[in-house]
Write a protein that holds these residues in place. Structure first.
Motif, short mmCIF file in Angstrom:
data_model
loop_
_atom_site.label_atom_id
_atom_site.label_comp_id
_atom_site.label_asym_id
_atom_site.label_seq_id
_atom_site.Cartn_x
_atom_site.Cartn_y
_atom_site.Cartn_z
N PHE A 57 40.65 42.21 30.78
CA PHE A 57 39.82 41.67 31.86
C PHE A 57 38.55 42.49 31.98
CE2 PHE A 57 43.97 40.08 33.06
CZ PHE A 57 43.70 38.86 33.64
N SER A 58 37.47 41.85 32.46
CA SER A 58 36.25 42.57 32.81
C SER A 58 36.11 42.51 34.32
CB SER A 58 35.01 41.95 32.21
OG SER A 58 35.25 40.94 31.35
N LEU A 59 35.63 43.63 34.87
CA LEU A 59 35.47 43.71 36.31
C LEU A 59 34.31 42.84 36.76
CD1 LEU A 59 37.60 45.76 36.56
CD2 LEU A 59 35.97 47.35 37.51
N ASP A 60 34.55 42.03 37.78
CA ASP A 60 33.50 41.18 38.35
C ASP A 60 32.95 41.80 39.63
OD1 ASP A 60 33.89 39.32 36.32
OD2 ASP A 60 35.33 38.17 37.49
N ALA A 71 38.54 40.53 38.85
CA ALA A 71 38.31 40.65 37.41
C ALA A 71 38.60 39.31 36.75
CB ALA A 71 39.21 41.73 36.83
N SER A 72 38.02 39.11 35.56
CA SER A 72 38.25 37.85 34.85
C SER A 72 38.24 38.11 33.35
CB SER A 72 37.19 36.81 35.22
OG SER A 72 35.92 37.26 34.84
N ARG A 73 38.83 37.18 32.61
CA ARG A 73 38.76 37.20 31.15
C ARG A 73 38.64 35.77 30.66
NH1 ARG A 73 44.82 39.28 29.51
NH2 ARG A 73 45.96 37.64 30.59
N GLU A 123 38.84 28.89 28.46
CA GLU A 123 39.74 29.09 29.59
C GLU A 123 39.32 30.37 30.29
OE1 GLU A 123 44.23 28.39 29.65
OE2 GLU A 123 44.05 30.56 29.30
N VAL A 124 39.12 30.31 31.59
CA VAL A 124 38.73 31.47 32.38
C VAL A 124 39.88 31.81 33.32
CG1 VAL A 124 37.08 32.41 34.04
CG2 VAL A 124 36.29 30.81 32.29
N GLU A 125 40.39 33.02 33.18
CA GLU A 125 41.47 33.51 34.03
C GLU A 125 40.88 34.54 34.98
OE1 GLU A 125 45.79 35.75 33.55
OE2 GLU A 125 44.56 35.33 31.79
N ARG A 126 41.07 34.32 36.27
CA ARG A 126 40.50 35.22 37.28
C ARG A 126 41.62 35.80 38.13
NH1 ARG A 126 36.59 32.23 41.06
NH2 ARG A 126 38.57 31.35 41.66
N VAL A 127 41.56 37.12 38.35
CA VAL A 127 42.55 37.83 39.16
C VAL A 127 41.81 38.55 40.28
CG1 VAL A 127 44.28 39.67 39.18
CG2 VAL A 127 44.12 38.14 37.22
#
Length: 181
Positions: A57-60, A71-73, A123-127
Motif C-alpha cells: 500500500f502507499s500512504l494517502d 492507504a491504497s494500492r 482495481e483500487v483497494e483502499r484501507v
C-alpha cells in the motif's frame, strides 16, 4: 416561448416522476466484527505504516491528532478489457485493437477512438484505519475501473479474514518494535 397551462401541467407531471432514494447508502456487506479490535496506542501509527507499506500500500493521508491513516494500492486487471468492452464489439470472432478500435464478426464495423489507449482496467483497494487510545476500526473498499477510467464495480471489503490478518500483523509488528533497543 409562451408556457401554456397544459404544458405547465405536463412539466409538473414529469417532475413528479423523479425518483428519490428511500434510504441512505450503506456499506454492503457490513463491516465484520473483527474490524474493531483493541490496540496498543503509542506504537499504532508506526506499526500500521510498516504493515501497510510491507503489503504494497502507499500512504494517502494520515492525521495523528484524529488517529486516522489512509492507504491504497492499485493493480492492473489483465483480461478484463473484453468484460468491460461495448457489447457490439464482444462477439466471438471480433478483433480488438487498442482497447477501442475493433472490427466485429459478420458485416459490422465499429471504431471507437475513446481514451482507452494503453490503459488496462485497474482495481483500487483502499484501507482506512481510525483509532483512539484503546481500539482501532478498519474500513476497506475495493473499486474496479474499466480501460476508459469509468467506475464499473465498487464494494465494501471489510472482511473478517483481512481484519484478523491486519490485527495479527500489527501485534507482531508492535511486539518486534518493543524488543528493539
Amino acid at each position: 416561448m409562451k408556457l401554456t397551462p397544459f404544458s405547465f401541467v405536463c412539466l409538473l407531471a414529469l417532475g413528479g416522476c423523479q425518483a428519490v432514494p428511500s434510504s441512505l447508502p450503506r456499506a454492503e456487506p457490513p463491516p465484520a466484527a473483527a474490524c474493531y479490535f483493541p490496540i496498543d496506542a503509542p506504537s499504532t501509527l508506526t506499526a500500521s505504516v510498516d504493515v501497510l507499506t510491507e503489503w504494497g500500500f502507499s500512504l494517502d493521508a494520515s492525521d495523528t491528532n484524529l488517529g486516522l491513516l489512509s492507504a491504497s494500492r492499485t493493480q492492473e486487471l489483465h483480461g478484463y478489457s473484453d468484460l468491460y468492452a461495448s457489447p457490439r464489439f464482444r462477439s466471438g470472432s471480433a478483433l480488438h485493437l487498442f482497447g477501442g478500435l475493433g472490427i466485429g464478426g459478420g458485416t459490422r464495423l465499429g471504431i471507437g477512438l475513446g481514451g482507452g489507449f494503453g490503459q488496462p482496467p485497474i482495481e483500487v483497494e483502499r484501507v482506512s484505519l481510525l483509532w483512539d487510545q484503546r481500539h482501532m476500526r478498519v474500513s476497506r473498499d475495493i473499486r474496479r475501473f474499466d480501460q476508459y477510467g469509468s467506475l464499473r464495480e465498487g464494494r465494501s471489503a471489510s472482511t473478517e479474514s483481512f481484519c484478523q490478518r491486519l490485527q495479527h500483523a500489527l501485534s507482531a509488528q508492535t511486539a518486534t518494535g518493543d524488543r528493539t533497543p
